[in-house]
Write a protein that holds these residues in place. Structure first.
Motif, mmCIF file in Angstrom:
data_model
loop_
_atom_site.group_PDB
_atom_site.id
_atom_site.type_symbol
_atom_site.label_atom_id
_atom_site.label_comp_id
_atom_site.label_asym_id
_atom_site.label_seq_id
_atom_site.Cartn_x
_atom_site.Cartn_y
_atom_site.Cartn_z
ATOM 1 N N TRP A 48 0.807 -1.225 0.000
ATOM 2 C CA TRP A 48 0.000 0.000 0.000
ATOM 3 C C TRP A 48 0.838 1.272 0.000
ATOM 4 N N PHE A 49 1.988 1.247 0.682
ATOM 5 C CA PHE A 49 2.792 2.459 0.861
ATOM 6 C C PHE A 49 4.267 2.205 0.538
ATOM 7 N N PRO A 50 4.571 1.847 -0.708
ATOM 8 C CA PRO A 50 5.959 1.542 -1.051
ATOM 9 C C PRO A 50 6.912 2.717 -0.805
ATOM 10 N N LYS A 51 6.412 3.930 -0.993
ATOM 11 C CA LYS A 51 7.252 5.111 -0.804
ATOM 12 C C LYS A 51 7.718 5.244 0.642
ATOM 13 N N LEU A 52 6.858 4.890 1.576
ATOM 14 C CA LEU A 52 7.185 5.079 2.991
ATOM 15 C C LEU A 52 8.199 4.068 3.504
ATOM 16 N N SER A 53 8.399 2.994 2.768
ATOM 17 C CA SER A 53 9.440 2.038 3.154
ATOM 18 C C SER A 53 10.815 2.693 3.101
ATOM 19 N N PHE A 78 1.599 14.795 6.122
ATOM 20 C CA PHE A 78 0.627 14.231 7.063
ATOM 21 C C PHE A 78 -0.645 13.847 6.320
ATOM 22 N N TRP A 79 -1.160 14.757 5.498
ATOM 23 C CA TRP A 79 -2.404 14.474 4.785
ATOM 24 C C TRP A 79 -2.191 13.492 3.635
ATOM 25 N N ALA A 80 -0.987 13.450 3.091
ATOM 26 C CA ALA A 80 -0.710 12.436 2.068
ATOM 27 C C ALA A 80 -0.864 11.046 2.670
ATOM 28 N N TYR A 81 -0.343 10.878 3.898
ATOM 29 C CA TYR A 81 -0.503 9.572 4.533
ATOM 30 C C TYR A 81 -1.966 9.302 4.869
ATOM 31 N N TRP A 82 -2.598 10.230 5.567
ATOM 32 C CA TRP A 82 -3.945 9.951 6.070
ATOM 33 C C TRP A 82 -4.985 9.851 4.963
ATOM 34 N N ALA A 83 -4.836 10.606 3.907
ATOM 35 C CA ALA A 83 -5.772 10.467 2.787
ATOM 36 C C ALA A 83 -5.683 9.067 2.205
ATOM 37 N N ASN A 84 -4.463 8.563 2.046
ATOM 38 C CA ASN A 84 -4.286 7.219 1.503
ATOM 39 C C ASN A 84 -4.706 6.138 2.502
ATOM 40 N N HIS A 85 -4.387 6.334 3.758
ATOM 41 C CA HIS A 85 -4.789 5.373 4.806
ATOM 42 C C HIS A 85 -6.308 5.252 4.852
ATOM 43 N N ILE A 86 -6.984 6.381 4.917
ATOM 44 C CA ILE A 86 -8.450 6.379 4.974
ATOM 45 C C ILE A 86 -9.034 5.771 3.712
ATOM 46 N N ASN A 87 -8.475 6.125 2.570
ATOM 47 C CA ASN A 87 -9.000 5.606 1.306
ATOM 48 C C ASN A 87 -8.856 4.085 1.234
ATOM 49 N N MET A 166 -2.048 14.670 -5.429
ATOM 50 C CA MET A 166 -0.835 14.660 -4.608
ATOM 51 C C MET A 166 0.435 14.405 -5.415
ATOM 52 N N ASP A 167 1.540 14.908 -4.911
ATOM 53 C CA ASP A 167 2.866 14.668 -5.473
ATOM 54 C C ASP A 167 3.371 13.355 -4.888
ATOM 55 N N THR A 168 3.330 12.300 -5.686
ATOM 56 C CA THR A 168 3.699 10.976 -5.180
ATOM 57 C C THR A 168 5.195 10.841 -4.923
ATOM 58 N N ASP A 169 6.024 11.583 -5.651
ATOM 59 C CA ASP A 169 7.473 11.514 -5.421
ATOM 60 C C ASP A 169 7.850 12.118 -4.072
ATOM 61 N N LYS A 170 7.267 13.265 -3.759
ATOM 62 C CA LYS A 170 7.537 13.908 -2.476
ATOM 63 C C LYS A 170 6.645 13.367 -1.366
ATOM 64 N N PHE A 171 5.607 12.625 -1.752
ATOM 65 C CA PHE A 171 4.583 12.141 -0.824
ATOM 66 C C PHE A 171 3.992 13.309 -0.044
ATOM 67 N N GLU A 172 3.417 14.250 -0.813
ATOM 68 C CA GLU A 172 2.785 15.432 -0.249
ATOM 69 C C GLU A 172 1.529 15.773 -1.037
ATOM 70 N N VAL A 173 0.499 16.231 -0.341
ATOM 71 C CA VAL A 173 -0.675 16.756 -1.040
ATOM 72 C C VAL A 173 -0.420 18.205 -1.397
ATOM 73 N N LEU A 174 -1.255 18.746 -2.286
ATOM 74 C CA LEU A 174 -1.146 20.161 -2.618
ATOM 75 C C LEU A 174 -1.645 21.003 -1.448
ATOM 76 N N GLU A 175 -1.010 22.141 -1.277
ATOM 77 C CA GLU A 175 -1.406 23.047 -0.190
ATOM 78 C C GLU A 175 -2.889 23.375 -0.256
ATOM 79 N N GLN A 176 -3.383 23.630 -1.471
ATOM 80 C CA GLN A 176 -4.781 24.040 -1.628
ATOM 81 C C GLN A 176 -5.774 22.891 -1.399
#
Length: 291
Positions: A48-53, A78-87, A166-176
């Motif tokens: 589910w979270f290959p990037k976080l490894s 933070f929201w990149a993780y939780w959005a994916n976790h919840i989804n 979201m930016d999957t390389d940086k594992f970040e959602v957009l500010e907006q």
């Protein structure tokens, strides 16, 4: 436990459930884990979270701890993780087998459910939400982080937007795309019991139904079925179930727990305990009922 003792206990459990006037279910994390949503499963996390490894995070449990608190320095990750976790857990995961099997066992019985799980599995499996008390929150809901009110918000639109952009390389959602409270403009947060900012009122409405169910059961046969409840929050299900069993004139506690199957010595004679796989036990009870 040898095979014959196990089968005898399955038969006893099926008979108790069949003859019960009231069935009170208490479900913890072990019930979802036995169906595949295991927060300690490193293979599931890697899938589910290959990037976080890359950050030396190996399990969902570790990731939850890592991303539990938030401030402006890492709000986007933070929201990149939780959005994916919840989804993954609340929206993509189908109804799990142990919940579906439990539904078959209980669908024609007078039952009520209290659960510390926040993954929505009981609803997915077909249980009536009116018969569910979930005091710890819901992955499908957001709240104001202050909070400015007791209002809760369905979060699928917010979650989908964060994931799509979201930016999957940086594992970040957009500010907006970071969710804000529509009432006061503060940040949104997960509707989980974390501290005194948790919006509990909409969930605690069901507490009276839970209490009424227990009180009404005093004039009949009550079976308490406890599924995968450990010691993270024993004061919500585990200890109350033992107290109810002790005080009730005609109650039996069926405890399914691979790690902590023991009961208080005062209720051993009113208990039936299993320490093997919860999913197998539920399936075997269901099959015994339909023989």
């Amino acid at each position: 436990m040898n095979t014959q003792i196990y089968l005898d206990n399955i038969n006893k459990a099926a008979k108790l459930i069949q003859e019960a006037d009231y069935i009170l279910v208490g479900a913890g994390a072990g019930l979802s884990a036995t169906g595949g949503l295991n927060y300690g499963d490193s293979q599931l996390f890697k899938k589910w979270f290959p990037k976080l490894s890359e950050f030396d995070i190996d399990t969902i449990g570790e990731a939850i701890s890592f991303y539990w608190n938030v401030d402006d320095s890492h709000r986007r990750s933070f929201w990149a993780y939780w959005a994916n976790h919840i989804n993954k857990i609340r929206y993509e995961s189908p109804a799990l087998k142990p919940y579906l099997e439990l539904f078959e066992v209980l669908k024609n019985k007078n039952h009520f459910i209290i659960t510390t799980n926040v993954d929505g599995q009981f609803i997915k499996a077909g249980f009536n939400k009116e018969n569910i008390f979930a005091p710890q929150g819901d992955y499908g809901l957001f709240q104001c982080d202050k909070p400015c009110s007791d209002e809760l918000y369905d979060n699928k639109v917010f979650v989908d937007k964060m994931i799509v952009n979201m930016d999957t390389d940086k594992f970040e959602v957009l500010e907006q795309d970071i969710p804000y409270c529509p009432k006061c403009g503060s940040y949104m947060s997960k509707n989980l019991r974390v501290d005194d900012t948790f919006v509990e009122a909409p969930h605690m409405i069901k507490q009276k139904d839970y209490t009424d169910f227990v009180n009404n059961s005093m004039d009949g046969k009550l079976v308490l079925i406890e599924l995968g409840v450990g010691f993270n929050t024993p004061g919500i299900i585990r200890w109350p179930f033992e107290r109810i069993t002790m005080k009730h004139p005609d109650a039996v506690l069926i405890r399914l727990n691979m790690d902590y199957p023991e009961v208080d010595k005062q209720i051993i004679h009113k208990s039936l305990c299993f320490d093997t796989d919860i999913m197998d036990i539920i399936t075997d009870i269901k099959n015994m009922q339909y023989k």
